[in-house]
Design a protein around this motif. Structure first.
Motif, PDB file in Angstrom:
ATOM      1  N   THR A 139      40.221  42.579 -11.942  1.00  0.00           N
ATOM      2  CA  THR A 139      40.764  43.355 -13.056  1.00  0.00           C
ATOM      3  C   THR A 139      42.224  43.687 -12.829  1.00  0.00           C
ATOM      4  O   THR A 139      43.062  43.560 -13.732  1.00  0.00           O
ATOM      5  CB  THR A 139      39.957  44.656 -13.243  1.00  0.00           C
TER       6      THR A 139
ATOM      7  N   ARG B 114      44.458  40.776 -13.404  1.00  0.00           N
ATOM      8  CA  ARG B 114      44.679  40.564 -14.837  1.00  0.00           C
ATOM      9  C   ARG B 114      45.789  41.482 -15.338  1.00  0.00           C
ATOM     10  O   ARG B 114      46.689  41.062 -16.073  1.00  0.00           O
ATOM     11  CB  ARG B 114      43.379  40.820 -15.598  1.00  0.00           C
TER      12      ARG B 114
ATOM     13  N   LEU C 218      44.404  33.081 -20.719  1.00  0.00           N
ATOM     14  CA  LEU C 218      43.887  34.400 -20.338  1.00  0.00           C
ATOM     15  C   LEU C 218      42.467  34.632 -20.845  1.00  0.00           C
ATOM     16  O   LEU C 218      41.685  35.343 -20.217  1.00  0.00           O
ATOM     17  CB  LEU C 218      44.814  35.501 -20.873  1.00  0.00           C
TER      18      LEU C 218
ATOM     19  N   THR D  29      42.777  40.391 -23.332  1.00  0.00           N
ATOM     20  CA  THR D  29      42.313  39.006 -23.370  1.00  0.00           C
ATOM     21  C   THR D  29      42.981  38.291 -24.536  1.00  0.00           C
ATOM     22  O   THR D  29      43.820  38.879 -25.238  1.00  0.00           O
ATOM     23  CB  THR D  29      40.774  38.954 -23.508  1.00  0.00           C
TER      24      THR D  29
END
Length: 351
Positions: A73, A76, A161, A244
């Motif tokens: 996470t 990201r 992504l 995302t």
């Protein structure tokens, strides 16, 4: 090299300042780390504001007891914040990230501290005394997420992504499966939420053609923005862990379904701002978004229903855990009632 002393309240299990400082030296940050304060309760990620090398920075790392996907996470978030540099999306500036878990035991990163007021917390001026400032800043929450939706994610290196193809089709089955997983909690077993089957059918039957793929924040609401303390506008969108590539109109739906209406003690987001009054209604938010976007908003009620459906199922998880003694019972019950309210509202829209 100067290494600052670890504050009494800050456990080395959270941040080892000696290790952090050695890493920072290699990244071009020098001097002592000082003025360390913890932001938020720390039940999710650990967020620390600090002063380093003449700069006000924020360090973000996984919780003290990381979950299996915590490092992924944070990776990201690092990627997204790095890519957003140079865009007109208000966000904290990325400073440096560490993917070497030998430093602190987890992935972490530094970003610029943003001076701003969180609408879910105590507010300062001009928002406390100026209804027009509150109204303008609140409208800018819609404008800011429209700017995010307009970013060319391919051009900034985020083309891989997410999986935009079939994004909308996956939503209902995914969240029904998620709700069903709560039956693993014996004390919860059995669907305790109203309108779920009805809304799932309605969403399938009325699904619009997917909007042009783009960046989706994934948890866009008043508590995830900071308002500029000088000019009534969004200074930064925060908490990018759910970002995302998909249908960006879901972000607008999320903002609408979480929008507080008047002084509501049960408001999920933005309660302190709403209590002061003067906020725009949902129709004004849609107009503000439309003024900064060429997306077709004719099906925005569908996205709002989907957002309410998804949000209710997500927060119901805390209630299920609370029944098993794994979460605070008062918080669990409050979120259960909020989940029911979101579904009642979504059902009203669907009808």
């Amino acid at each position: 090299m100067v290494i600052s002393t670890q504050p009494d309240w800050l456990s080395t299990d959270v941040v080892d300042l000696a290790a952090l400082t050695r890493w920072g030296n290699r990244e071009g940050l020098f001097g002592a780390v000082s003025d360390i304060t913890r932001i938020g309760g720390g039940t999710q990620n650990v967020v620390l504001r600090l002063r380093w090398d003449g700069r006000d920075l924020v360090l973000r790392r996984p919780p003290e007891h990381p979950r299996p996907g915590s490092d992924k996470t944070l990776l990201r978030e690092i990627r997204v914040l790095s890519a957003l540099a140079g865009t007109d999306v208000p966000h904290p500036g990325f400073v440096a990230g560490c993917t070497d878990t030998d430093v602190l035991g987890v992935v972490f990163y530094l970003m610029e501290a943003v001076d701003g007021d969180n609408p879910g917390e105590e507010l300062g001026e001009p928002y406390r005394s100026d209804a027009d400032a509150r109204h303008r800043a609140a409208l800018d929450t819609a404008t800011a997420v429209a700017r995010l939706a307009a970013v060319d994610h391919e051009a900034i290196g985020l083309g891989d992504l997410g999986r935009p193809a079939g994004f909308l089709e996956r939503q209902v089955p995914r969240w029904l499966d998620h709700l069903a997983s709560y039956d693993q909690v014996a004390e919860y077993r059995g669907n305790r939420l109203p309108h779920v089957a009805e809304l799932a059918d309605w969403l399938r039957e009325h699904q619009p053609e997917q909007s042009c793929p783009g960046l989706v924040h994934g948890d866009y609401h008043l508590n995830n923005v900071l308002l500029d303390p000088v000019t009534p506008r969004v200074a930064a969108i925060v908490d990018w862990e759910m970002c995302t590539i998909g249908d960006p109109l879901l972000d607008l739906g999320w903002l609408l379904v979480t929008w507080p209406e008047g002084a509501d003690p049960a408001a999920l987001t933005g309660g302190p701002l709403a209590d002061l009054g003067g906020l725009p209604g949902r129709a004004e938010l849609i107009e503000a978004y439309a003024a900064h976007s060429d997306r077709d908003l004719s099906a925005i009620e569908w996205y709002t229903v989907l957002a309410g459906f998804k949000l209710a199922i997500v927060i119901e998880g805390t209630y299920a855990r609370s029944l098993a003694g794994e979460a605070d019972p008062e918080v669990g019950l409050r979120l259960h009632r909020a989940a029911v309210a979101r579904l009642e509202y979504a059902a009203t829209l669907a009808r």
